[in-house]
Design a protein around this motif. Structure first.
Motif, PDB file in Angstrom:
ATOM      1  N   UNK A   1     -29.508  -2.339   4.592  1.00 59.01           N
ATOM      2  CA  UNK A   1     -29.276  -2.008   3.179  1.00 59.01           C
ATOM      3  C   UNK A   1     -27.959  -1.257   2.996  1.00 59.01           C
ATOM      4  N   UNK A   2     -27.708  -0.273   3.877  1.00 56.85           N
ATOM      5  CA  UNK A   2     -26.469   0.506   3.788  1.00 56.85           C
ATOM      6  C   UNK A   2     -25.265  -0.406   3.990  1.00 56.85           C
ATOM      7  N   UNK A   3     -25.410  -1.357   4.937  1.00 60.04           N
ATOM      8  CA  UNK A   3     -24.320  -2.302   5.199  1.00 60.04           C
ATOM      9  C   UNK A   3     -24.028  -3.137   3.966  1.00 60.04           C
ATOM     10  N   UNK A   4     -25.102  -3.578   3.291  1.00 60.90           N
ATOM     11  CA  UNK A   4     -24.933  -4.408   2.096  1.00 60.90           C
ATOM     12  C   UNK A   4     -24.254  -3.624   0.988  1.00 60.90           C
ATOM     13  N   UNK A   5     -24.628  -2.343   0.835  1.00 62.85           N
ATOM     14  CA  UNK A   5     -23.977  -1.511  -0.186  1.00 62.85           C
ATOM     15  C   UNK A   5     -22.483  -1.355   0.125  1.00 62.85           C
ATOM     16  N   UNK A   6     -22.173  -1.135   1.398  1.00 64.49           N
ATOM     17  CA  UNK A   6     -20.772  -0.998   1.801  1.00 64.49           C
ATOM     18  C   UNK A   6     -20.000  -2.275   1.507  1.00 64.49           C
ATOM     19  N   UNK A   7     -20.610  -3.404   1.784  1.00 63.38           N
ATOM     20  CA  UNK A   7     -19.999  -4.703   1.519  1.00 63.38           C
ATOM     21  C   UNK A   7     -19.697  -4.863   0.032  1.00 63.38           C
ATOM     22  N   UNK A   8     -20.647  -4.442  -0.797  1.00 63.65           N
ATOM     23  CA  UNK A   8     -20.460  -4.536  -2.250  1.00 63.65           C
ATOM     24  C   UNK A   8     -19.343  -3.618  -2.727  1.00 63.65           C
ATOM     25  N   UNK A   9     -19.268  -2.431  -2.133  1.00 61.04           N
ATOM     26  CA  UNK A   9     -18.201  -1.493  -2.502  1.00 61.04           C
ATOM     27  C   UNK A   9     -16.845  -2.070  -2.143  1.00 61.04           C
ATOM     28  N   UNK A  10     -16.735  -2.619  -0.947  1.00 62.21           N
ATOM     29  CA  UNK A  10     -15.471  -3.223  -0.516  1.00 62.21           C
ATOM     30  C   UNK A  10     -15.082  -4.374  -1.439  1.00 62.21           C
ATOM     31  N   UNK A  11     -16.079  -5.160  -1.825  1.00 61.60           N
ATOM     32  CA  UNK A  11     -15.812  -6.289  -2.720  1.00 61.60           C
ATOM     33  C   UNK A  11     -15.294  -5.797  -4.078  1.00 61.60           C
ATOM     34  N   UNK A  12     -15.909  -4.738  -4.589  1.00 67.23           N
ATOM     35  CA  UNK A  12     -15.458  -4.186  -5.875  1.00 67.23           C
ATOM     36  C   UNK A  12     -14.051  -3.606  -5.766  1.00 67.23           C
ATOM     37  N   UNK A  13     -13.781  -2.919  -4.677  1.00 68.27           N
ATOM     38  CA  UNK A  13     -12.451  -2.336  -4.474  1.00 68.27           C
ATOM     39  C   UNK A  13     -11.388  -3.425  -4.388  1.00 68.27           C
ATOM     40  N   UNK A  14     -11.701  -4.491  -3.657  1.00 67.10           N
ATOM     41  CA  UNK A  14     -10.752  -5.597  -3.540  1.00 67.10           C
ATOM     42  C   UNK A  14     -10.533  -6.288  -4.879  1.00 67.10           C
ATOM     43  N   UNK A  15     -11.614  -6.447  -5.635  1.00 68.10           N
ATOM     44  CA  UNK A  15     -11.505  -7.092  -6.949  1.00 68.10           C
ATOM     45  C   UNK A  15     -10.641  -6.258  -7.884  1.00 68.10           C
ATOM     46  N   UNK A  16     -10.786  -4.946  -7.829  1.00 66.65           N
ATOM     47  CA  UNK A  16      -9.988  -4.072  -8.684  1.00 66.65           C
ATOM     48  C   UNK A  16      -8.517  -4.106  -8.267  1.00 66.65           C
ATOM     49  N   UNK A  17      -8.289  -4.117  -6.962  1.00 64.53           N
ATOM     50  CA  UNK A  17      -6.918  -4.240  -6.446  1.00 64.53           C
ATOM     51  C   UNK A  17      -6.275  -5.529  -6.968  1.00 64.53           C
ATOM     52  N   UNK A  18      -6.997  -6.632  -6.845  1.00 65.36           N
ATOM     53  CA  UNK A  18      -6.465  -7.926  -7.280  1.00 65.36           C
ATOM     54  C   UNK A  18      -6.236  -7.955  -8.783  1.00 65.36           C
ATOM     55  N   UNK A  19      -7.122  -7.304  -9.548  1.00 68.79           N
ATOM     56  CA  UNK A  19      -6.963  -7.271 -11.005  1.00 68.79           C
ATOM     57  C   UNK A  19      -5.695  -6.522 -11.396  1.00 68.79           C
ATOM     58  N   UNK A  20      -5.384  -5.466 -10.672  1.00 69.23           N
ATOM     59  CA  UNK A  20      -4.170  -4.696 -10.963  1.00 69.23           C
ATOM     60  C   UNK A  20      -2.928  -5.517 -10.631  1.00 69.23           C
ATOM     61  N   UNK A  21      -2.950  -6.189  -9.481  1.00 74.17           N
ATOM     62  CA  UNK A  21      -1.812  -7.034  -9.107  1.00 74.17           C
ATOM     63  C   UNK A  21      -1.654  -8.182 -10.105  1.00 74.17           C
ATOM     64  N   UNK A  22      -2.768  -8.770 -10.534  1.00 78.17           N
ATOM     65  CA  UNK A  22      -2.706  -9.838 -11.537  1.00 78.17           C
ATOM     66  C   UNK A  22      -2.110  -9.335 -12.847  1.00 78.17           C
ATOM     67  N   UNK A  23      -2.464  -8.109 -13.225  1.00 68.52           N
ATOM     68  CA  UNK A  23      -1.915  -7.524 -14.445  1.00 68.52           C
ATOM     69  C   UNK A  23      -0.410  -7.315 -14.315  1.00 68.52           C
ATOM     70  N   UNK A  24       0.027  -6.874 -13.131  1.00 72.58           N
ATOM     71  CA  UNK A  24       1.467  -6.717 -12.883  1.00 72.58           C
ATOM     72  C   UNK A  24       2.166  -8.071 -12.936  1.00 72.58           C
ATOM     73  N   UNK A  25       1.499  -9.106 -12.420  1.00 72.16           N
ATOM     74  CA  UNK A  25       2.058 -10.463 -12.463  1.00 72.16           C
ATOM     75  C   UNK A  25       2.220 -10.930 -13.909  1.00 72.16           C
ATOM     76  N   UNK A  26       1.224 -10.680 -14.730  1.00 72.12           N
ATOM     77  CA  UNK A  26       1.312 -11.065 -16.147  1.00 72.12           C
ATOM     78  C   UNK A  26       2.453 -10.345 -16.840  1.00 72.12           C
ATOM     79  N   UNK A  27       2.619  -9.066 -16.518  1.00 68.75           N
ATOM     80  CA  UNK A  27       3.702  -8.292 -17.124  1.00 68.75           C
ATOM     81  C   UNK A  27       5.060  -8.840 -16.710  1.00 68.75           C
ATOM     82  N   UNK A  28       5.219  -9.149 -15.423  1.00 67.78           N
ATOM     83  CA  UNK A  28       6.485  -9.684 -14.932  1.00 67.78           C
ATOM     84  C   UNK A  28       6.762 -11.076 -15.501  1.00 67.78           C
ATOM     85  N   UNK A  29       5.715 -11.851 -15.718  1.00 69.90           N
ATOM     86  CA  UNK A  29       5.865 -13.181 -16.299  1.00 69.90           C
ATOM     87  C   UNK A  29       6.436 -13.097 -17.707  1.00 69.90           C
ATOM     88  N   UNK A  30       6.044 -12.063 -18.428  1.00 74.12           N
ATOM     89  CA  UNK A  30       6.508 -11.896 -19.803  1.00 74.12           C
ATOM     90  C   UNK A  30       7.861 -11.198 -19.893  1.00 74.12           C
TER      91      UNK A  30
END
Length: 223
Positions: A1-30
């Motif tokens: 269970x603890x492993x699964x929670x850690x996996x979910x946290x890592x997934x959320x952190x990676x998703x947030x990282x990617x969302x920020x980079x995507x936002x920077x990409x959109x800004x640079x595109x404009x």
């Protein structure tokens, strides 16, 4: 269970990282690199500015992450197109055309992440992308030489000259505007074919053969 929670946290952190980079990409595109500012990027990503700083302590690091992401994506696309070609010369043509077509479709972003004049700190994070891209083209030129399809030449300088011509001719500040949307596809194809033909001629391909290679090359989105 603890492993699964850690996996979910890592997934959320990676998703947030990617969302920020995507936002920077959109800004640079404009608006190019100057449009990448922490507070507006945070708003685009749907997070607080403090969250962006936790992932990227400075604007330079955010720009570096964007350039790295774009570099990986574009070089993979060039390599994939070249690897699918039947021979070393057609591989070179496919790689050049793929880079050109993808850059022209996102002209503002492509110029921002590879060549837009900007401060020296930001420029330093883009050098690796240009080196890696030139190295990919150099490897294709060398393969064509080794296969007897091109004359012996300084492959490093040839690759740099070819890349410079593509950048200036397709997405640089002096490059022609793509025009209205209705004619965009035809204009894109014509521009990419012209620059690919120019590159092949410059490397020593006989004109008739170069024209044949360009006509046979399938641009991204056409296959």
């Amino acid at each position: 269970m603890a492993y699964r929670r850690t996996e979910n946290v890592v997934r959320r952190l990676n998703a947030r990282h990617d969302a920020i980079v995507d936002a920077a990409r959109d800004a640079a595109t404009e608006g190019g690199m100057a449009a990448i500012q922490i507070v507006p990027v945070a708003a685009r990503a749907g997070v607080a500015a403090g969250t962006v700083y936790r992932y990227f302590p400075s604007k330079i690091e955010l720009i570096g992450a964007l350039v790295e992401s774009e570099s990986e994506s574009e070089i993979k696309a060039v390599r994939r197109a070249a690897d699918a070609a039947p021979g070393p010369l057609s591989a070179l043509a496919a790689g050049v055309a793929t880079f050109g077509a993808r850059a022209l479709r996102r002209r503002r972003l492509a110029w921002a992440v590879i060549a837009e004049p900007i401060d020296s700190d930001t420029e330093s994070v883009r050098l690796k992308y240009r080196r890696d891209l030139a190295a990919e083209f150099e490897a294709r030129i060398r393969a064509a030489i080794d296969g007897g399809h091109l004359p012996e030449q300084d492959t490093e300088r040839a690759a740099l000259g070819m890349l410079g011509a593509m950048l200036e001719g397709l997405i640089g500040p002096l490059a022609p505007e793509p025009g209205d949307e209705q004619a965009a596809h035809a204009r894109l194809r014509e521009a990419v074919q012209t620059l690919t033909l120019f590159a092949l001629r410059g490397l020593g391909v006989v004109d008739a053969h170069a024209r044949g290679l360009v006509v046979q090359t399938v641009l991204p989105g056409e296959g």
